[in-house]
Design a protein around this motif. Sequence first.
Motif: not given
Length: 314
Positions: A1-7, A9-11, A285-289
Amino acid sequence: MIRDLPAEITADLARARRLEWWTLAWMGSVVGVMWLVMGSSQAMKTALIEDVLSLIPAIVFLVASRFERKAATARFPFGFERVHSLASLIAAVALATVGAFLLFEAASALIKQEHPTIGLIRVMGQDVWLGWIMVAALVYSVVPPVILGHIKQPIARRLKDEVLDTDSMMQRADWMTGLAGIGGVIGVGLGFWWADSLAAGLISFSILRDGVTSLRVATAELVDGTPRSLGRVEIADDANEVIAAVRQRFPGAKVRLRETGRYMRAEVAGVPAPPSVDLQDIWPGDPVDQWRLVQISFVPEGGTLDPEFEVGEP
């Protein structure tokens, strides 16, 4: 399944792939230089083999990153997220295997009291001790892994990437190998025959220790163990926090957590399943994760988890 990752994390993933290509290029040049000047030195042989094996984590990372984002197929209906777990196991096996092999080689040389010889070569009409050429090659072998390992470590932490973390440990083993090898070559030049094999043994022990740790973490992931901290066998802090948050949201629930590649999945029993669950509200935790928690599933009413199960046990 392809998931949308935060920009971000993709970078980081794109940057990690570029770093691994640089790793193959730089470490490939190190292998070539080391092979040309290796001679009969056990420390140099150890360093060369270790440098060759250090290419494996970079290769498996590039292969895994290519597959893990592929869409699910009829033959692989759950997608390819766990290919990253398999890559982590391969990298860990490579690290542990080279450590064990080189430790055996070094111990054998010490037991047999093998006396390495480092002779002279002609350079521009002058006799030059080959040891100085070896030392120069070892100094060069230290520079790329120091730089690459330093850059990769924070990226591995942000990506929760065991392969990249193992690779950074391999890079640390590379520059430690170089420094210990320098000591071994100079020791031989000063007449201490055992310095060469002793340096190789110290290098090998460090490699083996890191390899065993990585192997334990990779194995835990493949058998659906509770997520471990990056590069350690202890359960991750964010895993314990997720379990506590789910219990707080659903009092009386039994919870277990597993890791598939970079992602966490929770299973809950003992409470009625709600119409829907907002994963962002659950993540403590941290919203970034927050991207790591991708699923909370509920055991049908009346179902139970293993009665002997205890959350948090390795």
